[in-house]
Structure formats: C-alpha cells, structure tokens
Write a protein that holds these residues in place. Structure first.
Motif, PDB file in Angstrom:
ATOM      1  N   ASN A 196       0.818  -1.215   0.000  1.00  0.00           N
ATOM      2  CA  ASN A 196       0.000   0.000   0.000  1.00  0.00           C
ATOM      3  C   ASN A 196       0.850   1.263   0.000  1.00  0.00           C
ATOM      4  OD1 ASN A 196      -2.659  -1.088  -0.012  1.00  0.00           O
ATOM      5  ND2 ASN A 196      -2.398  -1.688   2.129  1.00  0.00           N
ATOM      6  N   SER A 197       2.076   1.139   0.500  1.00  0.00           N
ATOM      7  CA  SER A 197       2.955   2.310   0.574  1.00  0.00           C
ATOM      8  C   SER A 197       3.450   2.768  -0.797  1.00  0.00           C
ATOM      9  CB  SER A 197       4.145   2.014   1.488  1.00  0.00           C
ATOM     10  OG  SER A 197       4.797   0.808   1.101  1.00  0.00           O
ATOM     11  N   ILE A 198       2.994   2.102  -1.874  1.00  0.00           N
ATOM     12  CA  ILE A 198       3.371   2.528  -3.219  1.00  0.00           C
ATOM     13  C   ILE A 198       2.937   3.969  -3.473  1.00  0.00           C
ATOM     14  CG2 ILE A 198       1.241   1.722  -4.318  1.00  0.00           C
ATOM     15  CD1 ILE A 198       4.723   1.279  -5.843  1.00  0.00           C
ATOM     16  N   TRP A 199       1.942   4.441  -2.737  1.00  0.00           N
ATOM     17  CA  TRP A 199       1.424   5.799  -2.933  1.00  0.00           C
ATOM     18  C   TRP A 199       2.482   6.865  -2.662  1.00  0.00           C
ATOM     19  CZ3 TRP A 199       1.665   9.377   0.939  1.00  0.00           C
ATOM     20  CH2 TRP A 199       1.846   8.890   2.239  1.00  0.00           C
ATOM     21  N   LYS A 200       3.563   6.477  -1.960  1.00  0.00           N
ATOM     22  CA  LYS A 200       4.616   7.449  -1.648  1.00  0.00           C
ATOM     23  C   LYS A 200       5.327   7.956  -2.899  1.00  0.00           C
ATOM     24  CE  LYS A 200       5.711   5.635   2.955  1.00  0.00           C
ATOM     25  NZ  LYS A 200       6.778   5.045   3.820  1.00  0.00           N
ATOM     26  N   MET A 201       5.287   7.140  -3.975  1.00  0.00           N
ATOM     27  CA  MET A 201       5.940   7.567  -5.219  1.00  0.00           C
ATOM     28  C   MET A 201       4.993   8.482  -5.988  1.00  0.00           C
ATOM     29  SD  MET A 201       7.790   4.024  -6.412  1.00  0.00           S
ATOM     30  CE  MET A 201       9.123   3.328  -5.446  1.00  0.00           C
ATOM     31  N   THR A 202       4.755   9.643  -5.454  1.00  0.00           N
ATOM     32  CA  THR A 202       3.696  10.526  -5.933  1.00  0.00           C
ATOM     33  C   THR A 202       3.941  11.062  -7.346  1.00  0.00           C
ATOM     34  OG1 THR A 202       4.803  12.349  -4.783  1.00  0.00           O
ATOM     35  CG2 THR A 202       3.004  11.218  -3.626  1.00  0.00           C
ATOM     36  N   SER A 203       5.171  11.050  -7.822  1.00  0.00           N
ATOM     37  CA  SER A 203       5.471  11.562  -9.160  1.00  0.00           C
ATOM     38  C   SER A 203       5.503  10.465 -10.216  1.00  0.00           C
ATOM     39  CB  SER A 203       6.818  12.296  -9.161  1.00  0.00           C
ATOM     40  OG  SER A 203       6.800  13.404  -8.292  1.00  0.00           O
ATOM     41  N   LEU A 204       5.237   9.218  -9.819  1.00  0.00           N
ATOM     42  CA  LEU A 204       5.406   8.076 -10.714  1.00  0.00           C
ATOM     43  C   LEU A 204       4.499   8.186 -11.940  1.00  0.00           C
ATOM     44  CD1 LEU A 204       7.275   5.612 -10.458  1.00  0.00           C
ATOM     45  CD2 LEU A 204       5.290   4.298  -9.708  1.00  0.00           C
ATOM     46  N   GLU A 205       5.104   7.992 -13.114  1.00  0.00           N
ATOM     47  CA  GLU A 205       4.374   8.018 -14.381  1.00  0.00           C
ATOM     48  C   GLU A 205       4.353   6.660 -15.063  1.00  0.00           C
ATOM     49  OE1 GLU A 205       5.801  11.125 -16.902  1.00  0.00           O
ATOM     50  OE2 GLU A 205       5.671  12.649 -15.332  1.00  0.00           O
ATOM     51  N   SER A 206       5.334   5.806 -14.781  1.00  0.00           N
ATOM     52  CA  SER A 206       5.390   4.481 -15.394  1.00  0.00           C
ATOM     53  C   SER A 206       5.870   3.466 -14.372  1.00  0.00           C
ATOM     54  CB  SER A 206       6.328   4.484 -16.607  1.00  0.00           C
ATOM     55  OG  SER A 206       6.425   3.191 -17.162  1.00  0.00           O
ATOM     56  N   LEU A 207       5.061   2.406 -14.181  1.00  0.00           N
ATOM     57  CA  LEU A 207       5.415   1.336 -13.248  1.00  0.00           C
ATOM     58  C   LEU A 207       5.370   0.021 -13.990  1.00  0.00           C
ATOM     59  CD1 LEU A 207       5.967   0.234 -10.402  1.00  0.00           C
ATOM     60  CD2 LEU A 207       3.485   0.206 -10.014  1.00  0.00           C
ATOM     61  N   SER A 208       6.520  -0.641 -14.107  1.00  0.00           N
ATOM     62  CA  SER A 208       6.617  -1.919 -14.805  1.00  0.00           C
ATOM     63  C   SER A 208       7.212  -2.960 -13.873  1.00  0.00           C
ATOM     64  CB  SER A 208       7.484  -1.790 -16.063  1.00  0.00           C
ATOM     65  OG  SER A 208       7.569  -3.034 -16.723  1.00  0.00           O
ATOM     66  N   LEU A 209       6.373  -3.942 -13.511  1.00  0.00           N
ATOM     67  CA  LEU A 209       6.808  -5.041 -12.644  1.00  0.00           C
ATOM     68  C   LEU A 209       6.571  -6.379 -13.339  1.00  0.00           C
ATOM     69  CD1 LEU A 209       5.187  -3.824  -9.289  1.00  0.00           C
ATOM     70  CD2 LEU A 209       7.453  -3.285 -10.181  1.00  0.00           C
ATOM     71  N   SER A 210       6.555  -6.371 -14.650  1.00  0.00           N
ATOM     72  CA  SER A 210       6.156  -7.548 -15.416  1.00  0.00           C
ATOM     73  C   SER A 210       7.088  -8.734 -15.198  1.00  0.00           C
ATOM     74  CB  SER A 210       6.121  -7.200 -16.907  1.00  0.00           C
ATOM     75  OG  SER A 210       5.129  -6.232 -17.162  1.00  0.00           O
ATOM     76  N   PHE A 211       6.454  -9.912 -15.078  1.00  0.00           N
ATOM     77  CA  PHE A 211       7.148 -11.193 -14.999  1.00  0.00           C
ATOM     78  C   PHE A 211       8.230 -11.209 -13.922  1.00  0.00           C
ATOM     79  CE2 PHE A 211       5.613 -10.795 -19.395  1.00  0.00           C
ATOM     80  CZ  PHE A 211       4.717 -11.844 -19.392  1.00  0.00           C
ATOM     81  N   SER A 212       7.947 -10.556 -12.830  1.00  0.00           N
ATOM     82  CA  SER A 212       8.859 -10.604 -11.689  1.00  0.00           C
ATOM     83  C   SER A 212       8.558 -11.860 -10.877  1.00  0.00           C
ATOM     84  CB  SER A 212       8.697  -9.357 -10.822  1.00  0.00           C
ATOM     85  OG  SER A 212       9.128  -8.214 -11.540  1.00  0.00           O
ATOM     86  N   GLU A 213       9.596 -12.474 -10.383  1.00  0.00           N
ATOM     87  CA  GLU A 213       9.479 -13.749  -9.682  1.00  0.00           C
ATOM     88  C   GLU A 213       8.758 -13.572  -8.352  1.00  0.00           C
ATOM     89  OE1 GLU A 213      10.372 -17.903  -9.642  1.00  0.00           O
ATOM     90  OE2 GLU A 213      10.625 -16.388 -11.183  1.00  0.00           O
ATOM     91  N   ARG A 231       1.567   4.688 -17.342  1.00  0.00           N
ATOM     92  CA  ARG A 231       1.754   3.309 -17.768  1.00  0.00           C
ATOM     93  C   ARG A 231       1.765   2.386 -16.567  1.00  0.00           C
ATOM     94  NH1 ARG A 231       7.005  -0.087 -19.912  1.00  0.00           N
ATOM     95  NH2 ARG A 231       5.853  -1.922 -20.509  1.00  0.00           N
ATOM     96  N   LEU A 232       0.950   1.325 -16.640  1.00  0.00           N
ATOM     97  CA  LEU A 232       0.938   0.298 -15.607  1.00  0.00           C
ATOM     98  C   LEU A 232       1.067  -1.052 -16.290  1.00  0.00           C
ATOM     99  CD1 LEU A 232       0.596  -0.528 -12.658  1.00  0.00           C
ATOM    100  CD2 LEU A 232      -1.890  -0.538 -13.021  1.00  0.00           C
ATOM    101  N   SER A 233       2.210  -1.697 -16.095  1.00  0.00           N
ATOM    102  CA  SER A 233       2.488  -2.982 -16.726  1.00  0.00           C
ATOM    103  C   SER A 233       2.789  -4.003 -15.636  1.00  0.00           C
ATOM    104  CB  SER A 233       3.680  -2.862 -17.682  1.00  0.00           C
ATOM    105  OG  SER A 233       3.961  -4.099 -18.291  1.00  0.00           O
ATOM    106  N   LEU A 234       1.852  -4.936 -15.462  1.00  0.00           N
ATOM    107  CA  LEU A 234       1.980  -5.958 -14.419  1.00  0.00           C
ATOM    108  C   LEU A 234       1.875  -7.348 -15.022  1.00  0.00           C
ATOM    109  CD1 LEU A 234      -0.313  -4.331 -11.688  1.00  0.00           C
ATOM    110  CD2 LEU A 234       2.161  -4.102 -11.953  1.00  0.00           C
ATOM    111  N   ASP A 235       2.376  -7.537 -16.217  1.00  0.00           N
ATOM    112  CA  ASP A 235       2.279  -8.824 -16.908  1.00  0.00           C
ATOM    113  C   ASP A 235       2.896  -9.936 -16.054  1.00  0.00           C
ATOM    114  OD1 ASP A 235       1.337  -7.199 -18.889  1.00  0.00           O
ATOM    115  OD2 ASP A 235       3.163  -7.246 -20.084  1.00  0.00           O
ATOM    116  N   GLY A 236       2.197 -11.053 -15.979  1.00  0.00           N
ATOM    117  CA  GLY A 236       2.699 -12.184 -15.208  1.00  0.00           C
ATOM    118  C   GLY A 236       2.471 -12.081 -13.713  1.00  0.00           C
ATOM    119  N   TYR A 237       1.814 -11.032 -13.270  1.00  0.00           N
ATOM    120  CA  TYR A 237       1.505 -10.836 -11.860  1.00  0.00           C
ATOM    121  C   TYR A 237       0.370 -11.805 -11.495  1.00  0.00           C
ATOM    122  CZ  TYR A 237       0.700  -7.894  -7.661  1.00  0.00           C
ATOM    123  OH  TYR A 237       0.583  -7.420  -6.382  1.00  0.00           O
ATOM    124  N   LYS A 238       0.645 -12.773 -10.629  1.00  0.00           N
ATOM    125  CA  LYS A 238      -0.321 -13.833 -10.315  1.00  0.00           C
ATOM    126  C   LYS A 238      -1.377 -13.325  -9.319  1.00  0.00           C
ATOM    127  CE  LYS A 238       3.411 -17.127 -11.039  1.00  0.00           C
ATOM    128  NZ  LYS A 238       4.355 -18.079 -10.412  1.00  0.00           N
TER     129      LYS A 238
END
Length: 558
Positions: A196-213, A231-238
């Motif tokens: 939930n603390s992801i909100w701290k990155m208040t300037s974030l424009e692109s978040l890519s966590l695709s296919f992370s283990e 941009r929100l890329s969460l490919d492979g996020y189970k």
C-alpha cells in the motif's frame, strides 16, 4: 580539428580499434562512437585528455579489454553529464571507490553488459543522477535501499536480471522517491504483492513489474493515488482475482497491460472511463462474459488485445455497438493513419532517458515495439468463444494495421469492403465458421504480408492480383473444402486449358450429327400420329387417301 566540440561517428561503418589520438581533441563536448559491435577499445585512458567532455556514448562497442579500469577512467572525468556504455563487453564493475567524482553525471546507462556481482553502493552516492539504467545484467543480491535517497532520481531501471536481483519492498519504499517518474523492475525477484505504501511515489508516471518472480496478490487501491501514472504494466503478476473497477480513477493512464495475470470474471465496464488509454492488453487470462460496449468510448485507443480468454457474446453491431461502429466512430486513433509517433520518453535533446516498449502479436509472431509503438494499430480478440458475424463497422478503422479474429465461432461472410483497410499488414480470420466467397476487394490490401483464412467454410475462386499474388503458401487457405484456385489441388473451371479453334469446329460437327439422329425418332412419331389422327376424324380425307393408295398399287404391280 583541435577546435572540434561535437563528434558523432555512430553507425558510420567503421571497424577495428578506436584510435587513441582522439584524445587530442581536447575541446570535445560530445563524443558518440556507438557501432554495430564492429568497434573495440583496448583501453579508455585516452578519455582523461578530454576535460570538457559532457556526453559520451559508446554503446555496442567491444569494451572487454577495458573492463577492469573503465570505472576509474570515468571517475577522472568530473564534467561528464551523460555516460552510455550500453551492451557489450563490460564484465567488471569496481565494488568500491575511494572517492566519487561523478559530480555532474545525470545519466548512467550500463544496460546489457555482463556484470556478475552485487550493485556497488557507490552508485547510490552520485547525487546528481537523474536516470540510472542497470537492466539486462547479471546483478544479484539486494537492490541498495540508498537509491531511494537520491534527490534528483527520475528514472530507475533494474529489470531483466535473470531473477537474481531481490527487492525488499519494506526498505525500498522507505525513502522519499518524490521525483521518481519511471520504475522498471520487470524480471526481478519481488516477493509478495505491491504494498500500500506505493502511494509514496507521488510523481510516478510508469510502473513496470512484469514477470517478476514470486509476485502475487491483488492490486492495492492505494495505487489510484498515483495521479500522474501513465503506464501500468503488471504482466505475469499472479493475481487470481478480478480486474478492479476502480482502475478508472487513474484518469491519466495511457498504457494498461495485464497479460497472463490469472485474472477471472468479466471486463469491467468502468474501463471505458479511461479516456486517455492508448493501449489495453488483457491477453492470456481467464476473463469471461461479453466485451463491454463502453470500450468504444476510448477514442485514443490504438491497440486492443483481448486474446486468449473465454469471452463470449454475439459479435454484431448490437453487442459491439460502440466498439464496432467505433462507436467505431469514436476510436479515432484506429480510424486514422498514425503518421506521427508518440512514445513515452524522457530526456534531453541528445538522448532519451527512457523509451516505452511493448510485446504485440502481429504477423503470426510476438514482436517487440519500442520507437514505433503508436504506429501499431491493432485489434486482437483471437482465441475466445465469440460468435456472430464480423461487424461491418470494422471497415471504418482505416488506420488499422493488424486484425486478429482467429479461433472463435464467427459466422457469415467476410465484409465485401474489407479492401478499404488499405494499411492492413496482418489479417487472420482462421479457425472460424465463415462462409461465402473471398471478397475481390481483398486484392487492394497492398501492404498485407500475413494472411490466414484457413479452416472456415469459404467457397469459390481465390481472388488474384496485386498483393494476393505474393502468397504462395496453400496452408493459409486449407480447411475450406470448396475453395479453388492455382494454389490448391481443386482447380477452378477457369483454370482448365481453353479449347483451340480446331477443337471448336470438331465439336460443332459432332453436335450437328448428334442432333440429327436424336430428332429422327420424335419426328417420325409426330408425323405418323398426325396422319392417323386426320384419317380417323375426317371421312372425306380418308376416302381420298385410300383411293390414292389403291391407284398407286395398281400402277406399281399391274
């Protein structure tokens, strides 16, 4: 030449070793020597003779022989603003530095090398850094939490490290991250879900966590506080969850990719409220239900990928009213030829700190697009359970370059005016239940390089002319038992050898003889029957006839 300030020899075709006398150009501000792996450098010490050097780009240069001392050389160039040593040869990075002299360095790009170590802590001491790219290496261990303290950092790329790089979310998000715009952690080890603390990155424009283990769990609603997110890329996020309908709160979102995320349930109608959306890819999930008509409100959408799901519904104007009429009339990005490329990128005039990338199924294969993403106008709703006819509204998408509808239960005919989609490069209607002829207008698709109409119920002659003549693979038509043409075993009547003049004359004589003999029997029957009928019905003619018969007999025999 000694007054030269800018030298760009990138991709000029040079090969061999970089000459050390370049170090005599003491007033150089910008030096670009990027190549196609044909250049090499035995050492880099000559660079210390360039005190005014601000921009150094030596990507795709073989630096394997300079691997052990390159850090110390660069550390003696305090004027450097941008350093790009992308891809090739560097296998060693000093774990420590007695002092860090990169006081002006804003961009450090070391992607695609062979570093097999932890990330050195001294990098986190370069307080001037705005963009840091360390992806596509063999770094392992923990990501230094000190990165969060870099006061000017806007771009951080740490992905694609063979799943050896670990991120401790609790430490990673403790810092301020006030200026961070781009976070790329794809193909890393991110245990647990997004906190939930992801909100701290208040300037974030692109978040890519695709296919992370090992990344699992649902998307926290706290992410909607990232009001600048594009941009929100969460490919492979189970996720094992439904798509949250509150995603529509991300009003600035342009790219949403949730590929192979084990998503279930229907596509929320609320996604139609993401009016800035340009790319929507939900491929490879377990989504069901119909495609919401609200997606037709996405006037900026140029790529829609809903393939490999369990979507149902009758693909018709009524069900797809907004999407197929575009309304199909609303999806302006697909109606017009995209001649201007709009890429999510950051950086100065000399280089881009970050550029968008995307995997798209086009021309029968997965292709990665970077610089030309917005030119790839594509609809892919293949491998679902959709039914009904191909909506005529598709013909209004004149900017469409790829259309994939294969693997459904579509019926009816291919629209007659499909030839109006003159920019199409890939067209796949295979594995449906389409019937009728292949429209002649398809020969107008002069850019078409991938075509598949196999396993339908099409019939008639395959059109020829223009681009269709270049397709020589009969498998693109197989499974249509009533199709005919030069490529298939079944030849059309027009494919047979036409008769010559001599053959025509013989045929005419045979026809005359055949008609003569075939008319003898019926002619005799009709004539004889008429005579007998008259003799029976008219007495006066009967008397005259028999009188004539007796007279002829007397003359012949007496």
């Amino acid at each position: 030449m000694k007054e030269l300030r800018h030298l760009n020899l990138s991709d000029a075709g040079f090969s061999g070793s970089i000459p050390h006398p370049l170090g005599n150009l003491s007033k150089l501000i910008s030096l670009k020597l990027s190549s196609d792996y044909s250049l090499s450098a035995k050492n880099l010490w000559w660079l210390t003779s360039l005190p005014s050097l601000h921009y150094l780009h030596m990507s795709y240069v073989n630096l394997s022989m300079a691997s052990h001392d390159w850090v110390h050389v660069m550390n003696m160039s305090p004027s450097l603003v941008e350093l790009s040593l992308f891809d090739y040869g560097l296998s060693y990075i000093s774990p420590t530095l007695s002092s860090v002299n990169f006081t002006s360095l804003r961009v450090l790009d070391l992607c695609g090398n062979n570093f097999n170590s932890t990330i050195p802590n001294w990098i986190a001491n370069i307080s001037s850094l705005v963009s840091l790219h360390l992806s596509y290496n063999n770094f392992h261990g923990e990501v230094p939490y000190q990165f969060s303290q870099l006061p000017n950092l806007e771009v951080l790329g740490l992905g694609s490290t063979d799943d050896n790089l670990r991120v401790d979310w609790s430490e990673f998000l403790e810092g301020s991250w006030r200026k961070l715009k781009i976070l790329y952690l794809s193909f890393s080890q991110l245990h647990g879900g997004i906190p939930n603390s992801i909100w701290k990155m208040t300037s974030l424009e692109s978040l890519s966590l695709s296919f992370s283990e090992n990344i699992t769990g649902s998307i926290p609603r706290a992410i909607t506080k990232l009001i600048n997110l594009e941009r929100l890329s969460l490919d492979g996020y189970k996720m094992h969850a439904v798509i949250p309908d509150w995603l529509y709160e991300l009003k600035n979102l342009k790219h949403l990719t949730l590929i192979y995320c084990m998503l279930t349930g229907p596509i929320p109608e609320a996604l139609g409220g993401l009016f800035s959306l340009q790319i929507l890819s939900l491929r490879g999930n377990q989504l069901n239900g119909t495609i919401p008509t609200t997606l037709g409100q996405l006037s900026n959408l140029y790529l829609l990928d809903l393939s490999d799901n369990s979507l149902t519904g009758n693909v018709s104007e009524s069900v797809f009213e907004n999407l197929t009429k575009l309304s199909f009339e609303n999806l302006l990005a697909m109606k017009n030829d995209q001649k201007i490329n709009h890429v999510l990128s950051y950086g100065g005039a000399r280089s881009s700190y970050y550029k968008e990338n995307l995997l798209v199924s086009v021309k029968g294969q997965m292709l990665e697009y970077t610089k030309t993403i917005s030119l790839v106008t594509c609809i892919d709703i293949s491998r679902n359970n959709l039914s009904g006819e191909i909506p005529e509204g598709l013909i209004g998408l004149l900017g469409l370059r790829a259309l994939n509808l294969f693997g459904n239960h579509l019926t009816g005919k291919i629209p007659d005016e499909i030839g109006k989609l003159t920019l199409l490069e890939s067209l796949d209607f295979s594995e449906n239940q389409l019937s009728g002829i292949i429209p002649l207008s398809m020969s107008n698709l002069t850019f078409l390089s991938c075509l598949n109409l196999s396993f339908n119920n099409l019939w008639g002659e395959i059109p020829s002319g223009n681009q269709l003549q270049t397709f020589q693979d009969p498998s693109i038509y197989m499974g249509n038992n009533r199709l005919c043409g030069p490529l298939l075993l079944d030849k059309c009547a027009s494919d047979e050898t036409p008769p010559g003049p001599g053959d025509l004359e013989e045929d005419e004589e045979e026809d005359e003889i055949r008609w003569f003999y075939s008319g003898l029997g019926p002619g005799f029957a009709v004539g004889f029957g008429t005579l007998c009928g008259i003799l029976v019905l008219k007495r006066s003619w009967r008397i005259v006839y028999y009188h004539f018969y007796d007279e002829m007999k007397d003359r012949l025999f007496y």
